[in-house]
Write an enzyme that holds these catalytic residues in place. Structure first.
Site, PDB file in Angstrom:
ATOM      1  N   ASN A   1       6.469 -17.987  -3.266  1.00 52.55           N
ATOM      2  CA  ASN A   1       5.049 -18.005  -2.912  1.00 52.55           C
ATOM      3  C   ASN A   1       4.238 -18.286  -4.182  1.00 52.55           C
ATOM      4  O   ASN A   1       4.268 -17.496  -5.133  1.00 52.55           O
ATOM      5  CB  ASN A   1       4.675 -16.641  -2.304  1.00 52.55           C
ATOM      6  CG  ASN A   1       3.225 -16.585  -1.892  1.00 52.55           C
ATOM      7  OD1 ASN A   1       2.346 -17.056  -2.620  1.00 52.55           O
ATOM      8  ND2 ASN A   1       2.953 -16.004  -0.753  1.00 52.55           N
TER       9      ASN A   1
ATOM     10  N   HIS B   1      -0.508 -17.328  -6.434  1.00 53.31           N
ATOM     11  CA  HIS B   1      -1.214 -16.837  -7.623  1.00 53.31           C
ATOM     12  C   HIS B   1      -1.313 -17.848  -8.757  1.00 53.31           C
ATOM     13  O   HIS B   1      -2.054 -17.629  -9.715  1.00 53.31           O
ATOM     14  CB  HIS B   1      -0.628 -15.496  -8.075  1.00 53.31           C
ATOM     15  CG  HIS B   1      -0.865 -14.451  -7.018  1.00 53.31           C
ATOM     16  ND1 HIS B   1      -2.076 -14.312  -6.388  1.00 53.31           N
ATOM     17  CD2 HIS B   1      -0.045 -13.536  -6.452  1.00 53.31           C
ATOM     18  CE1 HIS B   1      -1.995 -13.356  -5.486  1.00 53.31           C
ATOM     19  NE2 HIS B   1      -0.770 -12.875  -5.502  1.00 53.31           N
TER      20      HIS B   1
ATOM     21  N   HIS C   1      -0.177 -18.976   1.291  1.00 51.84           N
ATOM     22  CA  HIS C   1      -0.962 -18.259   2.302  1.00 51.84           C
ATOM     23  C   HIS C   1      -2.341 -18.904   2.321  1.00 51.84           C
ATOM     24  O   HIS C   1      -3.093 -18.805   1.354  1.00 51.84           O
ATOM     25  CB  HIS C   1      -1.056 -16.773   1.910  1.00 51.84           C
ATOM     26  CG  HIS C   1      -1.708 -15.914   2.952  1.00 51.84           C
ATOM     27  ND1 HIS C   1      -1.570 -14.551   2.971  1.00 51.84           N
ATOM     28  CD2 HIS C   1      -2.493 -16.213   4.018  1.00 51.84           C
ATOM     29  CE1 HIS C   1      -2.243 -14.047   4.003  1.00 51.84           C
ATOM     30  NE2 HIS C   1      -2.821 -15.050   4.643  1.00 51.84           N
TER      31      HIS C   1
ATOM     32  N   ARG D   1      -5.585 -18.453   3.208  1.00 52.50           N
ATOM     33  CA  ARG D   1      -6.458 -17.348   3.638  1.00 52.50           C
ATOM     34  C   ARG D   1      -7.775 -17.875   4.183  1.00 52.50           C
ATOM     35  O   ARG D   1      -8.257 -18.919   3.740  1.00 52.50           O
ATOM     36  CB  ARG D   1      -6.745 -16.421   2.450  1.00 52.50           C
ATOM     37  CG  ARG D   1      -5.569 -15.545   2.101  1.00 52.50           C
ATOM     38  CD  ARG D   1      -5.948 -14.482   1.086  1.00 52.50           C
ATOM     39  NE  ARG D   1      -4.899 -13.476   1.036  1.00 52.50           N
ATOM     40  CZ  ARG D   1      -4.848 -12.422   1.832  1.00 52.50           C
ATOM     41  NH1 ARG D   1      -5.797 -12.197   2.713  1.00 52.50           N
ATOM     42  NH2 ARG D   1      -3.850 -11.568   1.743  1.00 52.50           N
TER      43      ARG D   1
ATOM     44  N   ARG E   1      -9.417 -17.998  -1.024  1.00 52.18           N
ATOM     45  CA  ARG E   1      -9.542 -17.473  -2.391  1.00 52.18           C
ATOM     46  C   ARG E   1      -8.509 -18.057  -3.356  1.00 52.18           C
ATOM     47  O   ARG E   1      -8.688 -18.025  -4.550  1.00 52.18           O
ATOM     48  CB  ARG E   1      -9.486 -15.957  -2.398  1.00 52.18           C
ATOM     49  CG  ARG E   1      -8.112 -15.368  -2.158  1.00 52.18           C
ATOM     50  CD  ARG E   1      -8.104 -13.897  -2.486  1.00 52.18           C
ATOM     51  NE  ARG E   1      -8.428 -13.123  -1.315  1.00 52.18           N
ATOM     52  CZ  ARG E   1      -7.751 -12.026  -0.945  1.00 52.18           C
ATOM     53  NH1 ARG E   1      -6.757 -11.586  -1.669  1.00 52.18           N
ATOM     54  NH2 ARG E   1      -8.089 -11.355   0.131  1.00 52.18           N
TER      55      ARG E   1
ATOM     56  N   GLU F   1       1.613 -19.251   5.453  1.00 50.22           N
ATOM     57  CA  GLU F   1       1.213 -17.995   6.089  1.00 50.22           C
ATOM     58  C   GLU F   1      -0.212 -18.154   6.590  1.00 50.22           C
ATOM     59  O   GLU F   1      -1.080 -18.687   5.871  1.00 50.22           O
ATOM     60  CB  GLU F   1       1.287 -16.845   5.079  1.00 50.22           C
ATOM     61  CG  GLU F   1       2.704 -16.584   4.607  1.00 50.22           C
ATOM     62  CD  GLU F   1       2.749 -15.595   3.454  1.00 50.22           C
ATOM     63  OE1 GLU F   1       1.698 -15.105   3.013  1.00 50.22           O
ATOM     64  OE2 GLU F   1       3.855 -15.323   2.970  1.00 50.22           O
TER      65      GLU F   1
ATOM     66  N   THR G   1      -1.508  -8.964   1.867  1.00 47.43           N
ATOM     67  CA  THR G   1      -1.214  -8.601   3.256  1.00 47.43           C
ATOM     68  C   THR G   1      -0.834  -7.123   3.299  1.00 47.43           C
ATOM     69  O   THR G   1       0.040  -6.679   2.553  1.00 47.43           O
ATOM     70  CB  THR G   1      -0.057  -9.470   3.793  1.00 47.43           C
ATOM     71  OG1 THR G   1      -0.343 -10.829   3.474  1.00 47.43           O
ATOM     72  CG2 THR G   1       0.081  -9.318   5.303  1.00 47.43           C
TER      73      THR G   1
ATOM     74  N   GLU H   1      10.053 -12.151   9.806  1.00 44.40           N
ATOM     75  CA  GLU H   1      10.083 -11.750   8.400  1.00 44.40           C
ATOM     76  C   GLU H   1       9.845 -10.250   8.326  1.00 44.40           C
ATOM     77  O   GLU H   1       8.799  -9.752   8.747  1.00 44.40           O
ATOM     78  CB  GLU H   1       9.010 -12.495   7.591  1.00 44.40           C
ATOM     79  CG  GLU H   1       9.021 -12.066   6.123  1.00 44.40           C
ATOM     80  CD  GLU H   1       8.004 -12.802   5.253  1.00 44.40           C
ATOM     81  OE1 GLU H   1       7.511 -13.879   5.668  1.00 44.40           O
ATOM     82  OE2 GLU H   1       7.711 -12.280   4.163  1.00 44.40           O
TER      83      GLU H   1
ATOM     84  N   HIS I   1       7.830  -9.284   0.482  1.00 41.81           N
ATOM     85  CA  HIS I   1       6.654  -8.528   0.048  1.00 41.81           C
ATOM     86  C   HIS I   1       7.077  -7.464  -0.956  1.00 41.81           C
ATOM     87  O   HIS I   1       7.836  -6.559  -0.636  1.00 41.81           O
ATOM     88  CB  HIS I   1       5.874  -7.870   1.191  1.00 41.81           C
ATOM     89  CG  HIS I   1       4.404  -7.801   0.859  1.00 41.81           C
ATOM     90  ND1 HIS I   1       3.906  -6.927  -0.074  1.00 41.81           N
ATOM     91  CD2 HIS I   1       3.347  -8.534   1.282  1.00 41.81           C
ATOM     92  CE1 HIS I   1       2.602  -7.118  -0.205  1.00 41.81           C
ATOM     93  NE2 HIS I   1       2.239  -8.098   0.604  1.00 41.81           N
TER      94      HIS I   1
HETATM   95  N1  PXP Z   1       5.535 -12.283   2.878  1.00 35.29           N
HETATM   96  C1  PXP Z   1       4.244 -12.235   3.340  1.00 35.29           C
HETATM   97  C2  PXP Z   1       4.031 -12.330   4.808  1.00 35.29           C
HETATM   98  C3  PXP Z   1       3.160 -12.146   2.464  1.00 35.29           C
HETATM   99  O1  PXP Z   1       1.908 -12.113   2.943  1.00 35.29           O
HETATM  100  C4  PXP Z   1       3.416 -12.117   1.074  1.00 35.29           C
HETATM  101  C5  PXP Z   1       2.264 -12.067   0.119  1.00 35.29           C
HETATM  102  O2  PXP Z   1       1.500 -13.208   0.241  1.00 35.29           O
HETATM  103  C6  PXP Z   1       4.753 -12.183   0.644  1.00 35.29           C
HETATM  104  C7  PXP Z   1       5.788 -12.226   1.564  1.00 35.29           C
HETATM  105  C8  PXP Z   1       5.118 -12.198  -0.809  1.00 35.29           C
HETATM  106  O3  PXP Z   1       4.792 -10.980  -1.357  1.00 35.29           O
HETATM  107  P1  PXP Z   1       4.820 -10.808  -2.932  1.00 35.29           P
HETATM  108  O4  PXP Z   1       3.730 -11.687  -3.471  1.00 35.29           O
HETATM  109  O5  PXP Z   1       4.547  -9.352  -3.120  1.00 35.29           O
HETATM  110  O6  PXP Z   1       6.172 -11.232  -3.404  1.00 35.29           O
END
Ligand code: PXP
Length: 237
Positions: A6, A9, A42, A44, A48, A69, A100, A150, A191
């Site tokens: 992901n 960031h 994601h 959003r 952001r 996402e 999330t 997931e 996550h």
């Molecule tokens: N899975 C989902 C559904 C999420 O919303 C996120 C965060 O955007 C992640 C996984 C990844 O989480 P992390 O950034 O904490 O690794």
């Protein structure tokens, strides 16, 4: 076990200054060259971090499985008229949340969600639902017939590795992973995972793919994106 990184960031940092650095395309190239199997973003509602233009760029420049996402209760149609990612993960999105906050509860009318899943099926886009590791919630999600579920590993990731609470959280994830797998769906998890707590998740053979963002991007400040990605992959292959 596959890894989808992901990269939200990277975009968060770029948006802080509103310029083009750090460059998303360069970051994706580095993550893929390090061995990641796919990219997650994601999109959003408040835009952001990831922008529609980013998804356009990824879709036209990279031939990779892209997982987007998306808020489970926002109309997807205008998005789907422009984009065809490999997978859409439906998540609950609360205003002002920093990330999330949990999985979908599915405790009220799920007909709109059912329709969203049907339109994804029709467009041959894989669907995934983000669900907390509780059998009752997993069973609700299974009735909606997505392609994947997931498992939310956030609670697990907040426990001290090796503690009783950690072992309990791990055991709940394992139970739910088998429940999903036995129904023939793909099992995903993510996550809060990092190079320490990912090790026990990597041992759950029925988990097909992990979705990891924050820890890889944070670690990359010290060791670079390539090594930060490889440090996770080390435990998955
Ligand atoms: N899975 C989902 C559904 C999420 O919303 C996120 C965060 O955007 C992640 C996984 C990844 O989480 P992390 O950034 O904490 O690794």
């Amino acid at each position: 076990m596959k890894l989808s990184v992901n990269i939200d960031h990277i975009a968060t940092l770029r948006q802080v200054r509103g310029g083009i650095e750090p460059n998303l395309s360069q970051a994706i190239t580095e993550v893929l060259e390090a061995g990641a199997d796919g990219i997650t973003v994601h999109l959003r509602k408040d835009l952001r971090h990831i922008q529609l233009a980013d998804i356009e760029m990824i879709q036209s420049n990279f031939n990779i499985p892209l997982n987007v996402e998306f808020d489970a209760y926002t109309d997807l149609n205008s998005f789907l008229s422009r984009f065809k990612p490999a997978m859409i993960t439906l998540v609950p999105e609360n205003p002002n949340e920093v990330t999330t906050e949990g999985g979908l509860k599915l405790d009220s009318d799920t007909s709109s969600l059912g329709q969203t899943l049907a339109s994804l099926r029709e467009k041959q886009i894989h669907s995934s639902l983000f669900i907390d590791p509780k059998p009752i919630l997993i069973n609700r999600a299974l009735t909606l017939n997505p392609d994947a579920i997931e498992i939310n590993t956030n609670h697990y990731s907040l426990q001290t590795v090796g503690s009783k609470a950690y072992e309990e959280a791990l055991s709940n994830i394992k139970e739910c992973a088998h429940l999903i797998h036995n129904e023939g769906l793909r099992v995903l998890a993510g996550h809060g995972l990092n190079r320490f707590n990912v090790q026990d998740i990597a041992k759950i053979s029925v988990v097909d793919e992990l979705n990891i963002g924050h820890s890889i991007i944070a670690r990359s400040i010290y060791v670079g994106l390539s090594r930060a990605t490889q440090e996770i992959l080390l435990h998955l292959r």
